[in-house]
Write a protein that holds these residues in place. Sequence first.
Motif, PDB file in Angstrom:
ATOM      1  N   ARG B  73     -49.129 -11.500 -41.102  1.00 58.09           N
ATOM      2  CA  ARG B  73     -48.405 -12.744 -40.808  1.00 58.09           C
ATOM      3  C   ARG B  73     -48.658 -13.812 -41.849  1.00 58.09           C
ATOM      4  NH1 ARG B  73     -45.758 -10.149 -37.011  1.00 58.09           N
ATOM      5  NH2 ARG B  73     -47.068  -9.411 -35.317  1.00 58.09           N
ATOM      6  N   ARG B 195     -50.480 -26.180 -36.299  1.00 55.31           N
ATOM      7  CA  ARG B 195     -50.974 -25.046 -37.095  1.00 55.31           C
ATOM      8  C   ARG B 195     -52.055 -24.329 -36.330  1.00 55.31           C
ATOM      9  NH1 ARG B 195     -54.903 -27.337 -41.076  1.00 55.31           N
ATOM     10  NH2 ARG B 195     -55.863 -28.979 -39.893  1.00 55.31           N
ATOM     11  N   PRO B 198     -48.928 -21.918 -35.756  1.00 52.55           N
ATOM     12  CA  PRO B 198     -47.738 -22.769 -35.793  1.00 52.55           C
ATOM     13  C   PRO B 198     -46.881 -22.507 -34.558  1.00 52.55           C
ATOM     14  CG  PRO B 198     -47.542 -20.975 -37.371  1.00 52.55           C
ATOM     15  CD  PRO B 198     -48.916 -20.905 -36.818  1.00 52.55           C
ATOM     16  N   ASN B 201     -40.527 -22.709 -35.656  1.00 50.30           N
ATOM     17  CA  ASN B 201     -40.109 -22.018 -36.876  1.00 50.30           C
ATOM     18  C   ASN B 201     -40.458 -22.785 -38.141  1.00 50.30           C
ATOM     19  OD1 ASN B 201     -39.058 -20.376 -34.981  1.00 50.30           O
ATOM     20  ND2 ASN B 201     -36.899 -20.781 -35.443  1.00 50.30           N
ATOM     21  N   CYS B 204     -44.042 -22.639 -38.876  1.00 46.76           N
ATOM     22  CA  CYS B 204     -44.376 -21.293 -39.311  1.00 46.76           C
ATOM     23  C   CYS B 204     -44.102 -21.145 -40.802  1.00 46.76           C
ATOM     24  CB  CYS B 204     -43.541 -20.321 -38.486  1.00 46.76           C
ATOM     25  SG  CYS B 204     -43.748 -18.632 -38.936  1.00 46.76           S
ATOM     26  N   PHE B 274     -37.335 -15.154 -36.548  1.00 46.84           N
ATOM     27  CA  PHE B 274     -38.609 -15.598 -35.986  1.00 46.84           C
ATOM     28  C   PHE B 274     -38.790 -15.072 -34.568  1.00 46.84           C
ATOM     29  CE2 PHE B 274     -37.280 -18.570 -39.158  1.00 46.84           C
ATOM     30  CZ  PHE B 274     -38.445 -18.878 -39.844  1.00 46.84           C
ATOM     31  N   PHE B 283     -43.995 -16.220 -35.238  1.00 44.40           N
ATOM     32  CA  PHE B 283     -44.149 -15.335 -36.402  1.00 44.40           C
ATOM     33  C   PHE B 283     -42.794 -15.084 -37.014  1.00 44.40           C
ATOM     34  CE2 PHE B 283     -47.840 -13.790 -33.813  1.00 44.40           C
ATOM     35  CZ  PHE B 283     -48.787 -14.362 -34.626  1.00 44.40           C
TER      36      PHE B 283
END
Lengths: 97, 343
Positions: B73, B195, B198, B201, B204, B274, B283
């Motif tokens: 990731r 964070r 996150p 989107n 992230c 996502f 993710f």
Amino acid sequence: MMVLVSYDVSFEDPSGKKRLRRIAKVCENFGQRVQYSVFECVVDPVQWTAFRDRLLKEYDEEKDSLRFYFMGKNWQRRVEHHGVGEIYDPENDALIL
Amino acid sequence: MKKLLNTLYVTSQGSYLFKDGECVVIRLEDGSKKRFPVHVLDGVVCFGNVICSPFLLGHCAEKGLAVSFLTERGRYLASVHGPQGGNVLLRREQYRKADDEESSATTARSIVAGKVANSRAVLRRCLRDYAERVDAQRLQGAIGVLDGCAHRLKTPVSLDEARGLEGLAANTYFGVFGELILKKGPGFSFTGRTRRPPLDNVNCLLSFVYTLLAHDIRSAIEAVGLDPQAGFLHRDRPGRPGLALDIMEEFRSFLADRLVLSLINRGEVGEKGFTVKESGAVFMDEDTRKAVLVAWQKRKADEVVHPFLKERISMGLAFHLQARLMARYIRGDLEGYPPFFWK
């Protein structure tokens, strides 16, 4: 800069195979194989001197031939590719695997 | 002049990297192999289950290639380096400067000034280009606050004040960051920075790009022989690359954040890329990650004029130049650290 290296190694005597293998090995260390005996190498002048030196040590002056084509810094627009073969641009492509 | 070299990103799970002669060879899970001469690379970033032979790692360390390991990731795990190189006298001076409250404050002030100026430039640029599509008043307000910060930073401040101004600037900037996303809709709304993990989107994407930036800056710092852990604005904490985070500050807004914005605004990443986990963590999928990596490499090749050296350089080299300027400042050749200003 980009240097195109191509070679022709004679198989007349038994040591030819060995020379071919060794020359290919040196080329692989400096560039990308684009066809069987053609390599595209992105090198700076220092690397080129070392590379050239090693190639000249491996080949046999009497039987083999080595050709170097100097394509300069803006080589991208001087090269075209058609057909099979996956070739990457070591300077500009995002190398993601 | 140093040349900007390519970075090899390995995202294929189960691949094996090894050394053959002067080459990095990747054996993918299907057995196919790809080889890259070491001298065209300046770093290798491995995502997830990627294995490197010890001899390759040793060779990379010797040649000055940074090798980093991230989770699939994109969370940072570890990096490998060889025997400590560089100049011990330079590093000692770095520790002395970092220990000294006063000179830390001076350096921190330059760093924060760079960050504030660049954040402000990003907001201004957006206001100029898209005046009708954004809430101009909110942006104006934020720019006003940042102006205030910049003004305060013109005179010497204490370390705590510098840190306070940094926080204020960051909060203000991220307070209106959502305005800069022109593609409206639930997929890319931004309400604030989250964070670890996150939670949306945009965050992230931001976290991922910051990890890439951190990798590059860290290796630039190591290349000039400084210790990436001893920072000025960011104080010591085990495992935290304080100096790398310091130098990152000036690059975050105009390099990383703008990259994220253009990816979203130009539709190069979509909401579908996502997924949300049970924990609420977001993710991105493999294609999105690749799109970000490609965009990142491209952005690094873009040319800018360095504000201090007045030379045309590619963006990726700016990290190395900033690290070198930091080293020159620490050595005493420069009176202050000149941060990178984006115009």
